[in-house]
Design an enzyme around this catalytic site. Structure first.
Site, short mmCIF file in Angstrom:
data_model
loop_
_atom_site.label_atom_id
_atom_site.label_comp_id
_atom_site.label_asym_id
_atom_site.label_seq_id
_atom_site.Cartn_x
_atom_site.Cartn_y
_atom_site.Cartn_z
N LYS A 58 -28.07 -20.44 -24.09
CA LYS A 58 -27.69 -20.53 -22.68
C LYS A 58 -27.21 -21.95 -22.36
O LYS A 58 -27.78 -22.94 -22.82
CB LYS A 58 -28.88 -20.15 -21.79
CG LYS A 58 -29.38 -18.73 -22.06
CD LYS A 58 -30.33 -18.25 -21.00
CE LYS A 58 -29.61 -17.77 -19.78
NZ LYS A 58 -30.47 -17.15 -18.79
N PHE A 80 2.34 1.84 -3.42
CA PHE A 80 1.27 2.27 -4.32
C PHE A 80 0.97 3.76 -4.10
O PHE A 80 0.85 4.53 -5.05
CB PHE A 80 0.01 1.43 -4.07
CG PHE A 80 -1.16 1.81 -4.95
CD1 PHE A 80 -1.35 1.20 -6.18
CD2 PHE A 80 -2.07 2.77 -4.53
CE1 PHE A 80 -2.42 1.55 -6.99
CE2 PHE A 80 -3.14 3.14 -5.34
CZ PHE A 80 -3.32 2.51 -6.56
N CYS A 99 -59.46 -25.57 -2.67
CA CYS A 99 -58.59 -24.40 -2.53
C CYS A 99 -57.99 -24.35 -1.12
O CYS A 99 -58.74 -24.44 -0.14
CB CYS A 99 -59.38 -23.12 -2.81
SG CYS A 99 -58.42 -21.61 -2.51
N LYS A 103 -25.63 -12.58 -32.99
CA LYS A 103 -26.29 -11.46 -33.66
C LYS A 103 -25.95 -11.48 -35.15
O LYS A 103 -24.80 -11.77 -35.52
CB LYS A 103 -25.79 -10.12 -33.09
CG LYS A 103 -26.00 -9.92 -31.61
CD LYS A 103 -25.32 -8.65 -31.14
CE LYS A 103 -25.49 -8.44 -29.63
NZ LYS A 103 -24.74 -7.27 -29.14
N LYS A 159 -22.11 -14.07 -23.10
CA LYS A 159 -23.27 -13.50 -22.42
C LYS A 159 -22.93 -13.34 -20.94
O LYS A 159 -22.97 -14.30 -20.18
CB LYS A 159 -24.49 -14.41 -22.60
CG LYS A 159 -25.78 -13.82 -22.06
CD LYS A 159 -26.96 -14.71 -22.36
CE LYS A 159 -28.24 -14.07 -21.85
NZ LYS A 159 -28.25 -13.91 -20.38
N CYS A 193 -59.62 -21.01 0.69
CA CYS A 193 -61.05 -20.81 1.01
C CYS A 193 -61.86 -22.10 0.97
O CYS A 193 -63.09 -22.06 1.14
CB CYS A 193 -61.66 -19.78 0.06
SG CYS A 193 -61.73 -20.33 -1.66
N CYS A 211 -59.30 -21.94 -8.53
CA CYS A 211 -60.34 -21.72 -7.52
C CYS A 211 -61.34 -20.74 -8.14
O CYS A 211 -60.97 -19.61 -8.46
CB CYS A 211 -59.74 -21.13 -6.25
SG CYS A 211 -60.99 -20.55 -5.08
N TYR A 220 -20.79 -3.30 -25.51
CA TYR A 220 -20.95 -4.07 -26.75
C TYR A 220 -22.02 -3.53 -27.70
O TYR A 220 -22.18 -4.05 -28.79
CB TYR A 220 -21.30 -5.53 -26.43
CG TYR A 220 -22.39 -5.69 -25.39
CD1 TYR A 220 -23.71 -5.40 -25.67
CD2 TYR A 220 -22.08 -6.13 -24.10
CE1 TYR A 220 -24.70 -5.54 -24.72
CE2 TYR A 220 -23.06 -6.28 -23.14
CZ TYR A 220 -24.37 -5.99 -23.46
OH TYR A 220 -25.35 -6.12 -22.51
N GLU A 237 -20.85 -13.30 -29.08
CA GLU A 237 -20.31 -12.61 -27.90
C GLU A 237 -20.62 -13.42 -26.65
O GLU A 237 -21.66 -14.09 -26.59
CB GLU A 237 -20.91 -11.22 -27.76
CG GLU A 237 -20.67 -10.31 -28.95
CD GLU A 237 -21.51 -9.04 -28.92
OE1 GLU A 237 -21.15 -8.10 -29.63
OE2 GLU A 237 -22.53 -8.99 -28.19
N ASP A 254 -23.00 -12.49 -17.04
CA ASP A 254 -24.03 -12.59 -16.01
C ASP A 254 -23.91 -11.39 -15.08
O ASP A 254 -23.32 -11.45 -14.00
CB ASP A 254 -23.85 -13.90 -15.23
CG ASP A 254 -25.06 -14.22 -14.38
OD1 ASP A 254 -26.12 -13.60 -14.59
OD2 ASP A 254 -24.97 -15.10 -13.51
N CYS A 310 -62.17 -15.46 -2.25
CA CYS A 310 -60.91 -16.13 -1.91
C CYS A 310 -59.85 -15.08 -1.59
O CYS A 310 -59.45 -14.31 -2.48
CB CYS A 310 -60.47 -17.01 -3.08
SG CYS A 310 -58.96 -17.93 -2.77
N ASP A 325 0.83 -1.21 0.00
CA ASP A 325 0.00 0.00 0.00
C ASP A 325 0.87 1.26 0.00
O ASP A 325 0.54 2.25 -0.67
CB ASP A 325 -0.93 0.01 1.22
CG ASP A 325 -2.03 -1.03 1.12
OD1 ASP A 325 -2.18 -1.61 0.02
OD2 ASP A 325 -2.71 -1.27 2.12
N TYR A 326 1.98 1.20 0.75
CA TYR A 326 2.87 2.36 0.84
C TYR A 326 3.46 2.70 -0.53
O TYR A 326 3.44 3.86 -0.96
CB TYR A 326 3.99 2.08 1.85
CG TYR A 326 5.02 3.18 1.95
CD1 TYR A 326 4.79 4.32 2.72
CD2 TYR A 326 6.23 3.08 1.25
CE1 TYR A 326 5.73 5.34 2.78
CE2 TYR A 326 7.18 4.10 1.31
CZ TYR A 326 6.92 5.23 2.09
OH TYR A 326 7.85 6.24 2.16
N ARG A 353 -31.46 -1.12 -17.05
CA ARG A 353 -32.46 -1.62 -17.99
C ARG A 353 -33.88 -1.33 -17.52
O ARG A 353 -34.74 -0.94 -18.28
CB ARG A 353 -32.32 -3.13 -18.19
CG ARG A 353 -33.37 -3.71 -19.15
CD ARG A 353 -33.49 -5.22 -19.02
NE ARG A 353 -32.31 -5.89 -19.51
CZ ARG A 353 -32.09 -6.16 -20.80
NH1 ARG A 353 -32.97 -5.78 -21.71
NH2 ARG A 353 -31.02 -6.80 -21.17
N LEU A 385 -33.48 -10.64 -25.12
CA LEU A 385 -33.26 -11.57 -26.21
C LEU A 385 -34.03 -12.86 -25.98
O LEU A 385 -34.24 -13.28 -24.84
CB LEU A 385 -31.76 -11.92 -26.32
CG LEU A 385 -30.80 -10.79 -26.71
CD1 LEU A 385 -29.38 -11.33 -26.74
CD2 LEU A 385 -31.17 -10.21 -28.05
#
Length: 671
Positions: A312, A37, A407, A288, A115, A410, A425, A225, A113, A117, A431, A34-35, A136, A84
Site C-alpha cells: 500500500k 444519442f 475511569c 500474487k 489494488k 465510573c 478500568c 481479476y 495488479e 479502491d 462501569c 442527447d437527441y 464480500r 490480503l
C-alpha cells in the site's frame, strides 16, 4: 439489409453507443447530443428487432434496473473471500519473497495488479449466464446484490460461446470513476443532499440501494481479476486473466507478469507516480505468485493467503490543530484516548478525530501539549492517526497533556497490567460502557446473532433498567408488557426481538463462549477451546498446564481464562445462562466411516492431481479413518504427491524416509 450487413451495423452502433456512454458517465465529457444519442439507440433497437438472433444481451438498448429489493439475502461464499496481508515497506516485500523461496524454491513468477479502491464482489456464472452477485461481507458470507450488479454495463450478463466451465466464480472490484463521482456529488449538493466523501463510499452506497432503477442512474464500473472453479482449469493466474478477457470480462490491462521481486519493485515505483493519472482511485499494488499449484503449496493462514500480499502506498498527510483529548471505555475496560481536531480534509474525507492508542503515545512518543499543531494521516487509509507534532508552532506556555488516572465513566482508579501498553478500568461489573459493550458484543452477528436486538436497543434497555447483565436478555419475555411502554417499541418489534432471543438459545457452544467476551478469546480461539474441552465445566476448572496444551492457547490467553472463571459473578452468570437453556456443551456429530482401512494412519497431500482435487483426496482419507497433518514430521505415515509439489516438502519427506505415494497408489490401498 442482409444479415451480414445487419451484423456489421449492429456491432458498429453497439461499440459507438458504449463509447458515448463512457464519455458521458465516466469522463463527464459528452461528445454527442442527447437527441443524436437517442436516434442511434432507436436505430440499433430497430435492427435488433429485425434480426433478433444478432441481438447482444449486453446491448445498450437493454433496459437495466427497475426491480426493488426490500432486503438483501445473505449468501454463504462457495470459496471464502479472504483479505490480503498489507505492507508499506519494501523490506517486508523482500522478506515475503524470501519466505516464498524457502517454501517452493526459486522457480516461480509474480503477477502484479493495481489494488482498486472499491467494493469487492463475487460473481457466479452457470452455463455462461450471470446468476448471482455477492458482496464480500465478513469473508464467509455476504449480501446478494445481483439485481443491482446487473446494471453495470461492463459486467457481462450472458457470455458468448467459449471454453469456460459450466459453473465458475469471478472475483472483482466495483468502483466509480472520479469524474462521474464529482458530477454526481455536485448534483447531490445542488439538490440539498449530503455529498459522499469519496468514490469508494459512493460506489458502496450505490450497490446497497434498494431500487435498481436508481442504481442504473449511477455509473459504476468493475474490473475482474479472480477465477474460481472446483477443478483446476488453468496452470497460472496470468493464463486465467487472458481467458477472462477472451470470454468478454473487463480486466485491467495494467497488470504485469514479473520474473522476480526486482521487477515487482520497479512496477510499484512506476505506479506510485502514474496512479494520479488514472480515472479511478488505487491505494496500492497486489502481488500474487502466478502458478496455481505453487499457490496451493504455500497455502493460507486463518485470514489470508500466504502466496499474495498487498503493498500500500503511503497515506496522504495534513496538518491541523489539536483541540482536546477525550477518553473512550471499551467492553474489556481498555481506556483509549482520542484526539479531537480542527476539521481538515484528508484523502477525500473530513477528519475531526484521531486515535492516540495509549498513554505512551501521548506522553512519550508525541509528548503532546495543549493546542499543538499536529500532522495527521490515515493508517492503512482508514483510521486517522497523529504522526508527529510541529514543534515550531507550539505555544510558549502550553501545558503538557497527561493521561488520566481514573475511569472517565465510573471514576474507578485505572490499572495497567505488566507488559501491556493499555490502561484498564477494573470495575467490569459496575462501569456502564463496559456493561453495555459486553451485551452488545454478546448479541453481535459473530457471537449470538440475535435478530431484533441492535446496539442502540441494548443501550436503551440498559438506561431504562431492563438489563444489566447478559443473562437479563433471557428474562425480557417476563417484562413484555413493560416493554410496550417504551417509545418506538411496537408489538411487532417486541415480538421479533423476543423471537430472536429464543432462537439464539440454539447457537453452538463456541458462539456462546465467544459471546461471553473473555479477554483475548476471539472467534477462532473460542472454537479451539470448545473443541478441546467439550463443555464449559471442563474449561472452567482447567489448570494453566491443561489450558496451554490446547491448540493456539498461550500464556496470556490461559491466564485471562483462569482470571475470568475465578470471578464469582461470572460463575453465577454462567449458571443463569445454563438455566435459560443456552448451549454449553459441544454437540458431538456422529461420523459414519466408509471403512477403517486408514485408521491410525496420517497423511499430507501436496501438489496437483488430474483425477481429484486436494479436498476430494482429504475427504477420501478421512472417510476411511485417516488423519490429515499440517506439516511433515516423523509422525507422518504417507506423503500423497502430485504434480508441481514444493521442493522443501519433498526434501524433508525423503530425509525422514516417509513413503511418497501417488493418488493412484492411495486408491489402490483402499482396494
Amino acid at each position: 439489409m442482409s444479415p451480414i450487413e445487419a451484423k456489421k451495423r449492429i456491432e458498429e452502433l453497439t461499440a459507438e453507443l458504449k463509447q458515448h456512454n463512457y464519455n458521458y458517465y465516466v469522463l463527464a465529457m459528452p461528445t454527442i447530443s442527447d437527441y443524436d444519442f437517442d436516434k442511434k439507440l432507436e436505430q440499433l433497437a430497430e435492427l435488433e428487432k429485425q434480426f433478433p438472433e444478432l441481438a447482444d444481451p449486453d446491448s445498450p438498448t437493454q433496459k437495466v434496473g427497475g426491480e426493488v429489493t426490500k432486503e438483501f439475502v445473505t449468501v454463504r461464499h462457495r470459496w471464502p473471500m479472504l483479505s490480503l496481508g498489507n505492507t508499506y515497506s519494501e523490506q517486508e516485500l523482500l522478506d515475503f519473497d524470501q519466505r516464498i523461496k524457502k517454501a517452493i524454491g526459486d522457480n516461480f513468477e509474480y503477477v502484479c495488479e493495481l489494488k482498486f479502491d472499491g467494493l469487492s464482489m463475487s460473481l457466479t456464472y452457470e452455463e455462461g449466464k450471470l446468476v448471482r452477485a455477492v458482496t464480500r461481507g465478513d469473508g464467509v458470507q455476504g449480501d446478494d446484490v445481483t439485481t443491482n450488479i446487473r446494471t453495470i454495463h461492463t459486467i457481462p450478463k450472458r457470455l458468448k460461446e467459449g471454453d469456460y466451465p459450466e459453473l465458475f466464480e469471478i472475483r472483482g472490484e466495483v468502483f466509480m470513476h472520479r469524474k462521474a463521482f464529482e458530477r454526481l456529488n455536485d448534483e447531490r449538493m445542488q439538490n440539498g443532499e449530503v455529498p459522499y466523501a469519496n468514490p469508494r463510499n459512493f460506489a458502496s452506497g450505490t450497490v446497497k440501494m434498494q431500487d435498481s432503477a436508481e442504481v442504473a442512474k449511477r455509473p459504476l464500473d468493475c474490473f475482474l481479476y479472480g477465477f474460481y472453479t472446483d477443478k483446476t482449469y488453468f496452470k497460472t493466474h496470468w493464463e486465467s486473466l487472458q481467458a477472462l478477457e477472451r470470454w468478454g470480462f473487463n480486466i485491467n490491462h495494467s497488470s504485469r507478469l514479473c520474473a522476480n521481486i526486482n521487477e515487482v519493485l520497479e512496477f510499484i515505483e512506476l505506479w506510485d507516480k502514474e496512479r494520479f493519472n488514472l480515472s479511478y482511485d488505487i491505494d496500492g499494488i497486489v502481488i500474487k505468485v502466478n502458478n496455481y499449484s505453487q499457490q496451493q503449496e504455500l497455502g493460507f493462514t486463518a485470514k489470508s493467503p500466504r502466496w499474495a500480499i498487498a503493498y500500500k502506498y503511503k497515506a496522504e498527510r495534513v496538518e491541523t490543530e489539536l483541540l482536546s483529548v477525550t477518553y473512550q471505555v471499551g467492553r474489556t475496560g481498555a481506556v483509549t484516548p482520542v484526539a479531537n481536531l480542527r476539521p481538515v480534509l484528508l484523502a477525500g474525507t473530513t477528519v475531526k478525530r484521531a486515535t492516540l492508542h495509549n498513554a505512551d503515545e501521548i506522553e512519550i512518543r508525541l509528548q503532546l501539549h495543549e493546542g499543538d499543531s499536529v500532522f495527521v494521516e490515515k493508517g492503512g487509509e482508514i483510521i486517522p492517526k497523529i504522526i508527529s507534532v510541529n514543534l515550531d508552532k507550539r505555544h510558549a506556555n502550553a501545558n503538557p497533556i497527561h493521561y488520566i488516572k481514573k475511569c472517565p465513566a465510573c471514576d474507578t482508579p485505572l490499572e495497567r497490567k505488566e507488559g501491556e501498553a493499555a490502561w484498564y478500568c477494573p470495575n467490569d461489573e459496575g462501569c456502564p460502557p463496559q456493561i453495555v459493550g459486553k451485551m452488545q458484543h454478546f448479541i453481535s452477528r459473530k457471537a449470538m446473532n440475535i435478530d431484533g436486538l441492535g446496539d442502540e436497543t441494548i443501550e436503551l434497555l440498559y438506561k431504562r433498567d431492563f438489563i444489566h447483565h447478559i443473562s437479563d436478555i433471557y428474562k425480557l419475555y417476563e417484562r413484555a408488557d413493560e416493554l410496550k411502554q417504551i417509545e418506538r417499541f411496537g408489538e411487532k418489534s417486541i415480538t421479533n426481538m423476543l423471537d430472536g432471543v429464543e432462537k439464539s438459545k440454539q447457537m453452538p457452544f463456541e458462539k456462546v463462549l465467544f459471546g461471553l467476551g473473555i479477554r483475548y478469546v476471539g472467534e477462532t480461539v473460542a472454537k479451539k477451546l470448545a473443541l478441546h474441552f467439550k463443555n464449559i465445566d471442563n474449561l472452567a476448572k482447567a489448570s494453566y498446564e491443561e489450558l496451554i496444551t490446547a491448540e493456539e492457547i498461550g500464556d496470556r490467553i490461559a491466564r485471562s481464562i483462569i482470571e475470568y472463571f475465578s470471578g464469582e459473578i461470572h460463575a453465577q452468570e454462567i449458571e443463569k445462562l445454563k438455566a435459560s437453556g443456552l448451549q454449553f456443551v459441544v454437540e458431538e456429530k456422529e461420523v459414519t466411516l466408509a471403512s477403517d482401512k486408514f485408521a491410525g494412519k496420517t497423511f499430507i497431500i501436496s501438489g496437483t492431481f488430474e483425477k481429484f482435487s486436494r479436498d476430494e483426496l482429504k475427504d477420501i482419507i478421512e472417510a476411511n479413518g485417516g488423519k490429515i497433518l499440517s506439516s511433515i514430521s516423523a509422525k507422518l505415515n504417507y506423503l500423497v504427491a502430485g504434480d508441481n509439489m514444493g521442493p522443501s516438502k519433498l526434501e524433508k519427506a525423503t530425509k525422514l524416509n516417509i513413503p511418497i505415494i501417488s493418488d493412484d497408489e492411495l486408491m489402490g490401498m483402499l482396494g
